[in-house]
Scaffold this motif. Structure first.
Motif, short mmCIF file in Angstrom:
data_model
loop_
_atom_site.label_atom_id
_atom_site.label_comp_id
_atom_site.label_asym_id
_atom_site.label_seq_id
_atom_site.Cartn_x
_atom_site.Cartn_y
_atom_site.Cartn_z
N VAL A 128 -12.80 -48.22 17.10
CA VAL A 128 -11.42 -47.95 16.68
C VAL A 128 -11.01 -46.52 17.05
O VAL A 128 -9.93 -46.29 17.59
N GLU A 186 -17.55 -36.98 16.66
CA GLU A 186 -18.47 -38.04 16.23
C GLU A 186 -19.79 -37.39 15.80
O GLU A 186 -20.35 -36.58 16.50
N ARG A 187 -20.25 -37.81 14.63
CA ARG A 187 -21.46 -37.22 14.05
C ARG A 187 -22.75 -37.55 14.82
O ARG A 187 -23.64 -36.72 14.96
N THR A 212 -20.88 -49.20 12.43
CA THR A 212 -20.44 -50.57 12.18
C THR A 212 -20.23 -51.33 13.49
O THR A 212 -20.54 -52.53 13.59
N THR A 213 -19.69 -50.65 14.47
CA THR A 213 -19.41 -51.31 15.75
C THR A 213 -20.67 -51.95 16.33
O THR A 213 -20.63 -53.05 16.88
N LEU A 264 -20.75 -58.90 14.82
CA LEU A 264 -21.03 -60.19 15.48
C LEU A 264 -20.15 -60.34 16.72
O LEU A 264 -20.30 -61.29 17.48
N ALA A 323 -17.17 -61.27 17.28
CA ALA A 323 -16.34 -62.46 17.45
C ALA A 323 -14.87 -62.07 17.34
O ALA A 323 -14.52 -61.14 16.62
N VAL A 369 -18.00 -33.90 10.72
CA VAL A 369 -16.94 -33.28 9.92
C VAL A 369 -17.40 -33.22 8.47
O VAL A 369 -17.77 -34.24 7.88
N GLY A 377 -14.07 -57.59 8.31
CA GLY A 377 -14.85 -58.16 9.41
C GLY A 377 -14.03 -58.38 10.66
O GLY A 377 -14.35 -59.25 11.48
N GLY A 379 -12.57 -55.67 12.78
CA GLY A 379 -12.25 -54.45 13.52
C GLY A 379 -12.37 -54.58 15.03
O GLY A 379 -11.63 -53.94 15.78
N ILE A 380 -13.30 -55.42 15.49
CA ILE A 380 -13.44 -55.57 16.95
C ILE A 380 -12.22 -56.34 17.48
O ILE A 380 -11.60 -55.94 18.46
N MET A 381 -11.87 -57.42 16.75
CA MET A 381 -10.76 -58.24 17.25
C MET A 381 -9.41 -57.52 17.11
O MET A 381 -8.49 -57.78 17.86
#
Ligand SMILES: Cc1cc2nc3c(=O)[nH]c(=O)nc-3n(C[C@H](O)[C@H](O)[C@H](O)COP(=O)(O)OP(=O)(O)OC[C@H]3O[C@@H](n4cnc5c(N)ncnc54)[C@H](O)[C@@H]3O)c2cc1C
Length: 388
Positions: free
Chosen positions: A12, A31-32, A40-41, A45, A47, A174, A343, A345-347
């Motif tokens: 995201v 980014e840490r 999470t990415t 799954l 989908a 951060v 569930g 975030g990818i889509m």
């Protein structure tokens, strides 16, 4: 042009960096971890579907899936594969009441521009999907749904962002946000203070924790979710769609010569974590779950070797109505958020990151934003309940 800091380099945050860079902003993404997309990415799954039952979600996912269908053209990246398997999504039921709801849902989807969802029952359902159990009564199916490679999508957005004034900073954690007189000034890392005109929180499960450093309470909670990948197995029909038991929620899809399984079981919220410990018993529970309407899973379970099971866990970032928060944070000028995807975030990534950029530039009106941070449904807590 204004300078924007994005906190978080999951799919995201990286897509947001691309759309904001394209809109002409100077963007710094912090980014840490030592790599992008490792939280999470990486647990997803992967989908993607447009079969939703809320008109805003239908429109949003249609936009995102159309973007994935034309990813190379959209980002001018010829040859960049994102492994979009459009093998479909099949929501199956053995219950009369659920079948009746499915019929209504498909009619609603057709009326709202998603006209390629099919309602299937009886002989036709079993002819087209012969691996289903005899008690499978009805299903909804959309061929253009499927699954993708989140990693390749993230890399595509990063590469395309490189054409603009966009900069990625890894191993840059951060610690807190900096506000002066209520207005965002930037963020503090261990090494330095970073100044900016705007800060965008895209930190997945850590988003609410970071917001609290500016005394903002976002209604977001991390909830553990599992994914199991099974290596090659002959009993798995590799041509099958993502298959969801709509009564119980357990679901599976082919993954190369094997399969990937998941189940959004009830679980209490937990603090955000960099490493989420899976429950080893999940593998057995989810196989029992999918076995009910997909009996071939008994053959798989009986012959499964321990070294053919890959169990992972991550955290959904969940809002009260299960939809994301995208937009400015009220009473904190300069602070923006894009998180809470449960569930999805990818889509939802392409449409979400595009919307964020449009809200910031003013191309999209703030008062017509269905995912506003202060929308009433967050207080009412009754949104689109999803089984996954
Ligand atoms: C088991 C499971 C299955 C899923 N299946 C699907 C699916 O099939 N389809 C789908 O669409 N979605 C699915 N999801 C959801 C999807 O994975 C997420 O919605 C999506 O990955 C969210 O991306 P993100 O970039 O917002 O968050 P993340 O990927 O979590 O990225 C946040 C980033 O912020 C960084 N960060 C955090 N704090 C800081 C800090 N203080 N400083 C700097 N950086 C920081 C983190 O290191 C991380 O890289 C699934 C999720 C899980 C857990």
């Amino acid at each position: 042009m204004a300078r924007i800091l994005i906190v978080g380099g999951g799919i995201v945050g990286v897509a947001s960096a691309y759309f904001l860079g394209k809109a002409g902003f100077q963007v710094h993404l912090l980014e840490r971890e030592i790599t992008l997309g490792s939280l999470t990415t990486a647990a997803s799954l992967q989908a993607v579907r447009a079969q939703f039952s809320d008109p805003a979600n239908i429109a949003f996912m249609k936009e995102s899936l159309a973007f994935y269908e034309t990813f190379q053209e959209q980002l001018h990246l010829p040859g960049h594969e994102i492994d979009f398997h459009q093998q479909g999504y099949l929501f199956v039921t053995s219950e009369e009441a659920t079948a009746a709801r499915q019929r209504e849902r498909v009619a609603f989807q057709h009326a709202h521009g998603l006209d390629d969802v099919e309602y299937l029952e009886g002989e036709e359902l079993h002819r087209r999907f012969p691996y289903l159990a005899a008690e499978a009564l009805a299903a909804t199916f959309r061929q253009r749904d499927g699954w993708v490679s989140a990693h390749e999508i993230l890399l595509g957005f990063k590469q395309a962002a490189g054409r603009y004034d966009v900069h990625f900073h890894l191993q840059t954690e951060v610690l807190h946000l900096i506000a002066r007189g209520g207005r965002m000034q930037g963020v503090r890392t261990k090494e330095a203070a970073w100044e900016a005109d705007m800060v965008v929180l895209a930190a997945g499960p850590f988003t609410a924790k970071l917001a609290r450093t500016a005394e903002v309470d976002l209604p977001l909670a991390p909830i553990r979710r599992h994914r199991v990948v099974i290596g090659a197995h002959d009993a798995i029909p590799h041509w099958a769609p993502m298959t969801i038991d709509e009564d119980a929620g357990a679901h599976w899809r082919p993954e190369g010569p094997g399969a990937a399984l998941a189940w959004a079981e009830p679980e209490v919220p937990s603090p955000p974590q960099r490493h989420v410990s899976p429950d080893p018993n999940f593998t057995f529970r989810v196989m029992e779950g999918v076995y009910r309407l997909n009996p071939f899973w008994l053959d798989v379970a009986e012959t499964l070797r321990r070294d053919n099971i890959f169990l992972h866990a991550g955290q959904y970032t969940v809002s009260p109505d299960h939809n994301p928060l995208i937009g400015p944070v009220p009473d904190r000028p300069g602070l923006w958020v894009i998180s809470g995807f449960s569930g999805h975030g990818i889509m939802a990534t392409p449409a979400s990151a595009r919307l964020l950029a449009d809200l910031i530039t003013g191309r999209a009106p703030l008062d017509a934003n269905p995912y506003a941070v202060d929308r009433p449904s967050l207080a009412e807590a009754e949104g689109e309940k999803m089984v996954l």
